[in-house]
Design a protein around this motif. Structure first.
Motif, short mmCIF file in Angstrom:
data_model
loop_
_atom_site.label_atom_id
_atom_site.label_comp_id
_atom_site.label_asym_id
_atom_site.label_seq_id
_atom_site.Cartn_x
_atom_site.Cartn_y
_atom_site.Cartn_z
N ASP A 1 13.12 -2.32 1.31
CA ASP A 1 13.37 -1.30 2.67
C ASP A 1 12.33 -0.12 2.33
O ASP A 1 12.65 1.05 2.88
CB ASP A 1 14.82 -0.74 2.84
CG ASP A 1 15.07 -0.09 3.97
OD1 ASP A 1 14.31 -0.50 5.00
OD2 ASP A 1 15.91 0.77 4.09
N ARG A 2 11.26 -0.56 2.04
CA ARG A 2 10.16 0.51 1.81
C ARG A 2 8.93 0.11 2.79
O ARG A 2 7.90 0.71 2.49
CB ARG A 2 9.47 0.25 0.39
CG ARG A 2 10.76 0.65 -0.82
CD ARG A 2 11.08 2.16 -0.70
NE ARG A 2 9.98 2.95 -1.06
CZ ARG A 2 9.44 3.29 -2.33
NH1 ARG A 2 10.14 2.87 -3.43
NH2 ARG A 2 8.14 3.85 -2.81
N ALA A 3 9.03 -0.88 3.62
CA ALA A 3 7.93 -0.79 4.57
C ALA A 3 7.80 0.12 5.53
O ALA A 3 8.84 0.80 5.82
CB ALA A 3 8.25 -2.39 5.25
N SER A 4 6.46 0.57 5.75
CA SER A 4 6.08 1.67 6.73
C SER A 4 5.06 1.12 7.70
O SER A 4 4.39 0.14 7.34
CB SER A 4 5.69 2.76 5.95
OG SER A 4 4.38 2.52 5.03
N PRO A 5 4.89 2.09 8.83
CA PRO A 5 3.66 1.62 9.52
C PRO A 5 2.25 1.82 9.02
O PRO A 5 1.66 0.98 8.91
CB PRO A 5 3.73 2.74 10.65
CG PRO A 5 5.26 2.87 10.64
CD PRO A 5 5.83 2.87 9.14
N ALA A 6 2.09 2.78 7.99
CA ALA A 6 1.00 2.94 7.22
C ALA A 6 0.66 1.70 6.32
O ALA A 6 -0.27 1.32 6.29
CB ALA A 6 1.33 4.13 6.28
N PHE A 7 1.81 1.11 5.79
CA PHE A 7 1.32 -0.02 4.65
C PHE A 7 1.08 -1.34 5.50
O PHE A 7 0.35 -2.34 5.24
CB PHE A 7 2.80 -0.44 3.84
CG PHE A 7 2.30 -1.17 2.95
CD1 PHE A 7 1.74 -0.85 1.56
CD2 PHE A 7 2.52 -2.70 2.71
CE1 PHE A 7 1.48 -1.60 0.58
CE2 PHE A 7 2.36 -3.49 1.82
CZ PHE A 7 1.69 -2.95 0.74
#
Length: 403
Positions: A93-99
């Motif tokens: 649950d660490r996905a982000s738009p930046a990644f």
């Protein structure tokens, strides 16, 4: 000289494009969900064009000087590992738009390496006649993979979620890597043995000179420029359509992710049809008639898509867009035929750099159009642009015949 194994090449392109189809569909939908903005799809695609803009000439120079099949293998392995990491972030649950944007950038670098390296491989290990057929095979096999990827990814995303879908894409790239490793045993660059160890500074200077040599060569070849401009037109139509498709499906059509994947796959259906018939039709009708026929099909399909209100009309008109764009196969094959054998990578990289420049502009513009009327108008404007080119080519032919 070693010859390209047609079954192995078709298999590699199929798996590679299937993985790409899954990833770019999923990532486009993911960034929209992560940000909450439909325009983020265009931003993701904008980022994906940056390698073409800034790295294409370097990659093209490398493909001309080093074993191109190894560059293909290394980039495919990188895509496999990158998506494994990406899937792991969703588990934690660490996905982000930046990644998500970063992964899009890295995957696009690998795709650029793949594209330019295969161009060099086909030009090096195939006759001109076989090259035309392999270019058509690149489309039919590749778009078949995109159909499986784009259509399947919508259903996978809805039923299994992003983690498993991305993991499946990674597995597909692993299968493609295995096929490439098999091909690498037979294909190697004949100029690889001439590479010697030099200092880092001299190595950089040599690359810069190599890039300049490729650019200067292109500027002195007006026929080559003409073929590349036609490819550029089709490519930028595809860029704009890709950037606007997700907002168009969610907005004017009011459909879900599964419908988006199916409409996106419709382009591939058209591209496969075009790839299957383009060689024989060109031999029968000639290059000019095929080009005019393809541009006419493209313009009509874009206009019909802009007017669509439901799934079926959008789906079938998108097939027409895919069919009309396949005149690029003819342009590319003619361009390869007249290009210096030692400059294939750098020559095509010049086109990719120019494509990247237009791509950045297109995707920036795409973020400005969000209303239903604006989205429809943009597809109509593309139809007008293609029609204009069609009229210019027709007028030029009449003027030439009258002289």
């Amino acid at each position: 000289m070693s010859q390209i194994s047609v079954p192995a090449y078709a298999t590699v392109i199929f798996f590679s494009r299937a993985g790409t189809g899954i990833f770019f569909f999923i990532n486009t939908w993911i960034v929209i969900d992560l940000t909450g903005y439909a325009t983020s799809a265009a931003i993701s695609l904008l980022i994906a064009t940056l390698p073409s803009l800034f790295l294409s000439m370097i990659i093209g120079s490398m493909a001309d000087k080093y074993p191109a099949i190894k560059l293909v293998l290394y980039s495919e392995c990188t895509r496999c590992l990158t998506l494994l990491v990406y899937a792991s972030l969703f588990v934690m649950d660490r996905a982000s738009p930046a990644f998500a944007y970063s992964v899009s950038f890295l995957m696009s670098i690998c795709a650029e390496i793949q594209l330019l390296s295969w161009r060099v491989i086909l030009a090096t290990f195939a006759t001109h006649e076989k090259n035309f057929k392999l270019n058509a095979l690149s489309v039919t096999s590749g778009q078949a993979g995109v159909i499986i990827g784009a259509t399947g990814s919508g259903m996978l995303f809805v039923t299994l979620g992003p983690t498993f879908t991305i993991a499946i894409a990674s597995t597909i790239f692993w299968a493609s890597s295995c096929c490439i490793a098999y091909m690498a045993k037979a294909l190697h660059s004949p100029c690889a043995s001439a590479i010697t160890k030099i200092s880092t500074l001299n190595h950089l200077v040599a690359h810069l000179r190599s890039i300049l040599e490729g650019f200067q060569y292109i500027t002195q070849q007006p026929r080559l420029i003409g073929y590349y401009l036609l490819i550029l037109l089709n490519t930028n139509i595809l860029y704009m359509s890709n950037a606007l498709l997700a907002p168009f499906v969610k907005g004017p059509l009011n459909l879900n992710a599964n419908a988006y994947g199916q409409i996106d796959a419709a382009y591939s259906i058209g591209a496969i049809i075009g790839g299957l018939i383009i060689v024989k039709l060109t031999q029968r009708l000639g290059t000019l008639k095929i080009t005019l026929l393809g541009l006419t099909t493209l313009a009509l399909s874009l206009f019909i898509f802009a007017q669509s209100e439901a799934f079926l009309l959008a789906f079938f008109s998108y097939i027409g867009i895919g069919l009309g764009c396949q005149t690029s196969i003819v342009s590319l094959s003619h361009a390869q035929r007249i290009t210096d054998p030692t400059l294939h990578g750098r020559a095509y990289a010049t086109l990719n750099t120019l494509t990247g420049c237009f791509g950045v502009l297109i995707f920036i513009l795409s973020t400005q159009f969000t209303s239903h009327e604006e989205l429809r108008n943009m597809f109509e404007y593309q139809a007008i642009a293609v029609t204009t080119v069609l009229l210019i080519i027709g007028a030029s032919k009449k003027i030439k015949d009258s002289l």
